[in-house]
Design a protein around this motif. Structure first.
Motif, PDB file in Angstrom:
ATOM      1  N   GLY A   1      -0.464  -2.054  -4.353  1.00 19.18           N
ATOM      2  CA  GLY A   1       0.480  -1.108  -4.924  1.00 19.18           C
ATOM      3  C   GLY A   1       0.626   0.123  -4.055  1.00 19.18           C
ATOM      4  O   GLY A   1      -0.183   0.387  -3.157  1.00 19.18           O
ATOM      5  N   ALA A   2       1.655   0.910  -4.345  1.00 23.19           N
ATOM      6  CA  ALA A   2       2.010   2.038  -3.484  1.00 23.19           C
ATOM      7  C   ALA A   2       0.989   3.171  -3.505  1.00 23.19           C
ATOM      8  O   ALA A   2       1.048   4.067  -2.666  1.00 23.19           O
ATOM      9  N   SER A   3       0.055   3.149  -4.450  1.00 22.26           N
ATOM     10  CA  SER A   3      -0.978   4.188  -4.483  1.00 22.26           C
ATOM     11  C   SER A   3      -2.354   3.654  -4.083  1.00 22.26           C
ATOM     12  O   SER A   3      -3.361   4.342  -4.239  1.00 22.26           O
ATOM     13  N   ALA A   4      -2.401   2.419  -3.559  1.00 23.15           N
ATOM     14  CA  ALA A   4      -3.675   1.810  -3.156  1.00 23.15           C
ATOM     15  C   ALA A   4      -3.858   1.924  -1.642  1.00 23.15           C
ATOM     16  O   ALA A   4      -3.017   1.451  -0.877  1.00 23.15           O
ATOM     17  N   PRO A   5      -4.960   2.543  -1.182  1.00 23.69           N
ATOM     18  CA  PRO A   5      -5.175   2.701   0.258  1.00 23.69           C
ATOM     19  C   PRO A   5      -5.528   1.384   0.935  1.00 23.69           C
ATOM     20  O   PRO A   5      -6.066   0.463   0.316  1.00 23.69           O
TER      21      PRO A   5
ATOM     22  N   GLY B   1       0.785  -1.226   0.000  1.00 26.48           N
ATOM     23  CA  GLY B   1       0.000   0.000   0.000  1.00 26.48           C
ATOM     24  C   GLY B   1       0.816   1.275   0.000  1.00 26.48           C
ATOM     25  O   GLY B   1       1.959   1.305  -0.451  1.00 26.48           O
ATOM     26  N   PHE B   2       0.195   2.342   0.516  1.00 31.12           N
ATOM     27  CA  PHE B   2       0.739   3.697   0.418  1.00 31.12           C
ATOM     28  C   PHE B   2       2.224   3.772   0.789  1.00 31.12           C
ATOM     29  O   PHE B   2       2.662   3.249   1.814  1.00 31.12           O
ATOM     30  N   CYS B   3       2.970   4.489  -0.055  1.00 35.58           N
ATOM     31  CA  CYS B   3       4.364   4.817   0.230  1.00 35.58           C
ATOM     32  C   CYS B   3       4.433   6.261   0.730  1.00 35.58           C
ATOM     33  O   CYS B   3       3.438   6.994   0.702  1.00 35.58           O
ATOM     34  N   ALA B   4       5.607   6.685   1.148  1.00 32.69           N
ATOM     35  CA  ALA B   4       5.765   8.032   1.700  1.00 32.69           C
ATOM     36  C   ALA B   4       5.448   9.113   0.667  1.00 32.69           C
ATOM     37  O   ALA B   4       4.883  10.164   1.007  1.00 32.69           O
ATOM     38  N   GLY B   5       5.790   8.875  -0.597  1.00 37.60           N
ATOM     39  CA  GLY B   5       5.509   9.860  -1.639  1.00 37.60           C
ATOM     40  C   GLY B   5       4.029  10.045  -1.889  1.00 37.60           C
ATOM     41  O   GLY B   5       3.554  11.169  -2.122  1.00 37.60           O
TER      42      GLY B   5
END
Length: 320
Positions: free
Chosen positions: A275-279, A19-23
């Motif tokens: 993925g890094a943009s999925a909450p 899930g969410f990354c720092a960016g």
């Protein structure tokens, strides 16, 4: 009255990190804080991150997503640039139109932009490893004059590059690529151009790398994998590919409604990641859908921990 048939057992391996990354956290926080400080509407050029759930939730709060700067009126309401970064021409156009802008570009993408600029100043040929048309790639190539960055998406592209012309040569990469695929392309570049300059630190971001390592480890223990993320999210697509490479029947779903249940027939174990943009809310919905059909046992596989935090732009750090 017949008893309800028991649900089949399903072992779920939940990948961590996911899930969410720092960016992404920073980019979404920028939009939320801008709404608090300046009020609606707040304009965002392109999707702030590649996730419809995130975009729709921000629309409901008064965010207007635009394709081009020409759609934004001058005035006190800001125009925010997405986490993927923009070409140099975009802020220049905004300045010419006297627009109030806020840059939500991920700092790790900005790092790649700076590397490109340094190589350019030093007279080097620049090869960008990345996917044609991705917003991050468009933004990175647009840091320099047309033709000064050459895109290579595969080993075949490396073979087609112009031969050594005497100039020093360097490579940079998109931040959301497959670690394994990129390693192979870099090896091909080094074989053709032994003196090629590389990044002082990996351009592929920590979150992309960590999520791929987690799903790779989980995929070795299960029969199938579900990746939560958008179809236009590069890092989410790479997670699906990494799982498939490990022999998993992997599927990429936007949310629980996209699950291909037929693909899970007779499957006793499944990995779940995002993925890094999925909450995380979407992961919870997927787990809920699995629990409705199966007798689920959840275990978490943690390959590393993350503590990265990117500060907000100075003007947004304190509430209004």
């Amino acid at each position: 009255m017949s008893a309800t048939a028991p649900k089949p057992p399903l072992r779920v391996v939940l990948c961590a990190p996911r899930g969410f990354c720092a960016g992404v956290v920073r980019a979404v926080d920028i939009v939320e804080r801008a709404l608090q400080r300046y009020g609606a509407p707040v304009y965002v050029r392109h999707e702030i991150v590649h996730n419809k759930f995130v975009v729709d939730s921000l629309k409901a709060k008064g965010v207007i997503f635009i394709k081009e700067l020409s759609e934004a009126p001058p005035g006190p309401h800001p125009v925010i640039f997405s986490a993927h970064g923009v070409t140099k021409a975009v802020p220049e156009e905004a300045k010419a139109r006297n627009l109030f802008t806020i840059d939500a570009t991920c700092p790790l993408v900005t790092k790649v932009h700076r590397e490109a600029q340094v190589h350019f100043k030093r007279g080097r040929r620049i090869i960008l490893i990345g996917h044609a048309g991705h917003p991050e790639v468009v933004g990175t190539m647009g840091q320099l004059p047309p033709g000064r960055v050459t895109l290579a998406s595969s080993i075949s592209d490396v073979k087609r590059l112009e031969p050594d012309d005497g100039r020093p040569i360097a490579y940079i990469t998109q931040t959301t690529l497959s670690v394994d695929d990129t390693r192979e392309i870099v090896a091909a570049l080094k074989a053709r151009f032994p003196a090629i300059y590389g990044p002082p630190n990996e351009d592929i971001c920590y979150a992309t790398t960590n999520r791929q390592e987690a799903v790779k480890a989980a995929a070795r223990q299960v029969e199938a994998a579900i990746v939560v993320g958008a179809a236009n999210s590069s890092n989410s697509q790479r997670l699906r590919e990494v799982a498939e490479r490990e022999g998993c029947a992997a599927q990429l779903v936007a949310d629980e409604r996209g699950i291909d249940w037929a693909a899970l027939t007779n499957v006793g174990s499944v990995a779940v990641t995002a993925g890094a943009s999925a909450p995380e809310a979407l992961v919870e919905r997927v787990l809920g859908a699995l629990s409705a059909r199966y007798d689920v046992t959840i275990e978490t596989l943690t390959t590393t921990s993350e503590s990265m935090i990117f500060p907000l732009p100075r003007d947004l750090r304190e509430p209004a």
